[in-house]
Design an enzyme around this catalytic site. Structure first.
Site, PDB file in Angstrom:
ATOM      1  N   ASN A   1       0.806  -1.216   0.000  1.00  0.00           N
ATOM      2  CA  ASN A   1       0.000   0.000   0.000  1.00  0.00           C
ATOM      3  C   ASN A   1       0.846   1.276   0.000  1.00  0.00           C
ATOM      4  O   ASN A   1       0.374   2.327  -0.412  1.00  0.00           O
ATOM      5  CB  ASN A   1      -0.925  -0.005   1.223  1.00  0.00           C
ATOM      6  CG  ASN A   1      -1.578   1.341   1.452  1.00  0.00           C
ATOM      7  OD1 ASN A   1      -2.489   1.744   0.734  1.00  0.00           O
ATOM      8  ND2 ASN A   1      -1.090   2.074   2.451  1.00  0.00           N
TER       9      ASN A   1
ATOM     10  N   LYS B   1       2.079   4.024 -11.318  1.00  0.00           N
ATOM     11  CA  LYS B   1       0.920   3.142 -11.143  1.00  0.00           C
ATOM     12  C   LYS B   1       0.684   2.265 -12.378  1.00  0.00           C
ATOM     13  O   LYS B   1       0.199   1.133 -12.254  1.00  0.00           O
ATOM     14  CB  LYS B   1      -0.328   3.958 -10.790  1.00  0.00           C
ATOM     15  CG  LYS B   1      -0.233   4.634  -9.418  1.00  0.00           C
ATOM     16  CD  LYS B   1       0.036   3.641  -8.288  1.00  0.00           C
ATOM     17  CE  LYS B   1      -0.050   4.278  -6.912  1.00  0.00           C
ATOM     18  NZ  LYS B   1       0.210   3.315  -5.815  1.00  0.00           N
TER      19      LYS B   1
ATOM     20  N   TYR C   1       3.353   9.975 -10.798  1.00  0.00           N
ATOM     21  CA  TYR C   1       2.365   9.103 -10.156  1.00  0.00           C
ATOM     22  C   TYR C   1       1.713   8.180 -11.181  1.00  0.00           C
ATOM     23  O   TYR C   1       1.591   6.972 -10.962  1.00  0.00           O
ATOM     24  CB  TYR C   1       1.302   9.947  -9.447  1.00  0.00           C
ATOM     25  CG  TYR C   1       0.340   9.133  -8.622  1.00  0.00           C
ATOM     26  CD1 TYR C   1       0.718   8.638  -7.375  1.00  0.00           C
ATOM     27  CD2 TYR C   1      -0.943   8.845  -9.084  1.00  0.00           C
ATOM     28  CE1 TYR C   1      -0.165   7.886  -6.604  1.00  0.00           C
ATOM     29  CE2 TYR C   1      -1.828   8.101  -8.322  1.00  0.00           C
ATOM     30  CZ  TYR C   1      -1.432   7.620  -7.087  1.00  0.00           C
ATOM     31  OH  TYR C   1      -2.303   6.866  -6.338  1.00  0.00           O
TER      32      TYR C   1
ATOM     33  N   THR D   1      -8.167  11.129   1.829  1.00  0.00           N
ATOM     34  CA  THR D   1      -6.920  10.926   2.578  1.00  0.00           C
ATOM     35  C   THR D   1      -6.069  12.173   2.379  1.00  0.00           C
ATOM     36  O   THR D   1      -6.447  13.083   1.636  1.00  0.00           O
ATOM     37  CB  THR D   1      -6.137   9.712   2.020  1.00  0.00           C
ATOM     38  OG1 THR D   1      -5.834   9.972   0.641  1.00  0.00           O
ATOM     39  CG2 THR D   1      -6.931   8.419   2.136  1.00  0.00           C
TER      40      THR D   1
END
Length: 273
Positions: free
Chosen positions: A87, A195, A191, A229
């Protein structure tokens, strides 16, 4: 022998919610790991107050020494591993002043190479029916790359070595300032590419594990959705518990499940990559 689950980057956000869910549903020891020891211990205390009893271990996926220490601990204490939830992740905001080269090195280092190095280190400890969950993102969408590169990412023949070379070449192209002409033009650049790599790696890893079908080791990538988050921000539409649902589902897949294996999922549904 008691079963063991590990969640990386778990002192807050989705990672913390995954640990909490596994403490309630997983029959065994759950490790909350974090780079910062005091923040990790604080998170464990918070969960203790909610009736959950995870164990803490320091783990920085950017550090091979830290990975090795954690592997030794698992070997000595438990002689194996049943669930690994990768994670740990980072994303720089659009207005972040950090130079692009540094953003790319740190983001790729944690989101792709850290995930790769930790999984490789812990693979010898995986018990039969072990489950690996790589937390990826819908932002790693291949619609942003050239058709040729998309074909490479999606290829059933793609090897770990070829994928690593592609990711290293991307970092090198950014350092040389030629990434845009090489077709890496998306935002947020680091990013998204990290991913794409994490999702493709999950499929490559499953093919590697399928060489020993009796072991029944299953790897899947998951998009938790847009979650409230520190990374997702306050306007996101999902709670951390909602974001943790599919990672927990994948971590607890029953033995000899035929599907999902080596897939990319959101909301427990397989998506095309």
């Amino acid at each position: 022998m008691s079963r063991v689950a590990v969640v990386t980057g778990a002192n807050k956000g989705i990672g913390l919610a995954i640990v909490k869910g596994l403490c309630k549903q997983f029959d065994g020891t759950v490790y909350l790991t974090a780079r910062d020891e005091s923040k990790g211990q604080e998170a464990v205390k918070e969960l203790n107050e909610q009736g959950c009893q995870p164990r803490f271990h320091q783990l920085d996926v950017l550090s091979l020494d830290s990975i090795h220490r954690f592997k030794q601990h698992l070997e000595k204490e438990h002689q194996g591993l049943d669930v690994l939830v990768n994670n740990a992740g980072v994303m720089y905001g659009r207005s972040n002043p950090t130079p692009l080269v540094e953003q790319v090195e740190v983001t790729m280092g944690i989101n792709f190479f850290g995930l790769l190095n930790l999984t490789k280190a812990l693979t010898p400890l995986l018990k039969p029916h072990a489950r690996i969950v790589n937390v990826s993102s819908g932002l790693g969408d291949l619609s942003y790359v050239t058709p040729e590169r998309r074909q490479t990412f999606q290829s059933k023949q793609l090897t770990e070595e070829e994928l690593v070379q592609m990711m290293e070449q991307f970092v090198s192209d950014v350092k040389s300032g030629v990434h845009e002409e090489k077709g890496w033009k998306m935002e947020p650049l680091a990013y998204r590419v990290s991913k794409m790599g994490a999702t493709a790696l999950s499929m490559v890893q499953q093919r590697q594990f399928d060489a020993d079908p009796a072991a029944d080791i299953v790897v899947n990538a998951v998009c938790p959705g847009w979650v409230r988050t520190d990374m997702g921000g306050p306007n996101a539409g999902r709670s951390v518990d909602k974001g943790a649902e599919t990672p927990i589902y994948l971590a607890l897949l029953p033995p000899n499940v035929s599907s999902p294996r080596g897939e990319f999922l959101r909301d427990k549904k397989i998506l095309s990559f």
